[in-house]
Design an enzyme around this catalytic site. Sequence first.
Site, PDB file in Angstrom:
ATOM      1  N   SER A  54       0.824  -1.208   0.000  1.00 31.44           N
ATOM      2  CA  SER A  54       0.000   0.000   0.000  1.00 31.44           C
ATOM      3  C   SER A  54       0.858   1.258   0.000  1.00 31.44           C
ATOM      4  CB  SER A  54      -0.907   0.013   1.237  1.00 31.44           C
ATOM      5  OG  SER A  54      -1.551   1.264   1.391  1.00 31.44           O
ATOM      6  N   TYR A  78      -0.920   0.041  10.053  1.00 36.09           N
ATOM      7  CA  TYR A  78      -1.206  -0.644   8.786  1.00 36.09           C
ATOM      8  C   TYR A  78      -0.066  -0.426   7.796  1.00 36.09           C
ATOM      9  CZ  TYR A  78      -3.393  -1.085   4.145  1.00 36.09           C
ATOM     10  OH  TYR A  78      -3.674  -1.392   2.833  1.00 36.09           O
ATOM     11  N   LYS A  82       2.764  -3.231   6.230  1.00 36.49           N
ATOM     12  CA  LYS A  82       2.943  -3.422   4.784  1.00 36.49           C
ATOM     13  C   LYS A  82       4.407  -3.209   4.395  1.00 36.49           C
ATOM     14  CE  LYS A  82      -1.307  -4.261   3.331  1.00 36.49           C
ATOM     15  NZ  LYS A  82      -1.669  -5.516   2.630  1.00 36.49           N
TER      16      LYS A  82
END
Length: 465
Positions: A54, A78, A82
């Site tokens: 991402s 998050y 990633k």
Amino acid sequence: IDEDGMVIFHLASVMSGDGETDFDVCWRVNLEGTRNLLEVCRKRVGCKFIFASSGACFGERPEGPETDLTKFLPSTSYGMTKACCELMINDYTRRNFLDGRVARLPTVIPRPERNSGLPAAFSDVLREPLLGKDCVLNLPPDMPHAVCGYRVLVRNLLHLADLPAAAFADSTDRSMNLPCLSLTLQQLYEALQSLVPSARLGKVSYEPDVNLTAKLKTFHRNMLATRARSMGMVADSSAAAIAADFAAQYVDAGMLKDIVEIYEEPRHWMTFSNEHLRVFRVENAPGDTTLTHIHRVDSLYFFFSESQVQGTKWKEEPKDDVLQDGEVRYGDHGTSCTLIHKIHNKSRPVMMCLDVEFAGFHQEPPAKRPKMEPPSISPPLKLIKERPAVRVYTIDVAAGSSCSCALPFAKVLLVVHRGARIRGTLGECFVKAGDVFFREGPEEMKLEVLGSRRDLRLWVVELLY
């Protein structure tokens, strides 16, 4: 994962909103869950691991577009997970445990349902009005954000998985930004209004959340996908194309205007553009039908697969057609009349073609166009088609051989029909079917095809304007 040679697409994760709420779950699912999958692949032989990373990896960074080499300093758990997964996959690949390939995704819109992601407003702005619902968006209308539609995402992930190993020969880095558009909420809503009568749409208003806006500004705003584009991946041609695709597939195609422009049709992906021409890559899956769209300028069509299709011109009956791999057609849509049609793919393979629009050809009145006499050419150049705007030639170079030829043209577009790893005037690179190169000359072109497996074929398009 119970067989050797499997291809795994790992798309699951705890999203940014939930990840900020529960760090431990985010860690277990995104990081430990990914490592568990990698370890299972490690016990097998020849597995490919396609991972959805991402743009949330970027975080704090200098102003300007995010490139493939922008440093990671994520501002969410998050994004941190990633980024860690990207490093793990690179190392598992370096050690030949598996063949890892990482796509760094923009925000995929619209999601069919509400979600917990911080950029959820970029889905809401299209989905809710199409469902006839008013919505209040928690982000400012003029904040740019990197997005793509679902069709482009699926296509690019499959393309990434199908690339030969030679495509990665230039680097041990297996991660790359995916192509995207940098759009604001206001631009997305205006694109929707250009496709659907306002009376059928819900209304949009804005009440920005200061903290959310500050957090989301550290996400991807304008991801440059230089490496992915060089490997043949594509972006949506416009905000309208994203909106039209979602409306047709998930809501009601009858809401859309009867005829869309070519850049609003979601299967037409613009891969190159300058003042002389525009190139659209068209891929129509088996059983799929394009939206009814209009061609306004003279165009060349290059076909890359043998396909049976059904074309339906505006207010006419459908007609079957057979397209041949290597076929080249010319449409005098600007010189004679526009073409309004839709295409249905009746065959099993994906119908792939390049639509090259000669926009510059129509900028001068016909009386002022200089007459271009055919130049003197020699092998391996071979003339196969001549029309008012262009001449088309072919060049064939066998695997393991080389050639040198004069291109006595002022402006030329090179189109790859059959790809190979090459060295010479175009650099040392792996060129793929559908790649294009615009050149200004005249020039002497040298091509060497590396390896013994792949022959090279190019179409050479001489512009006569």
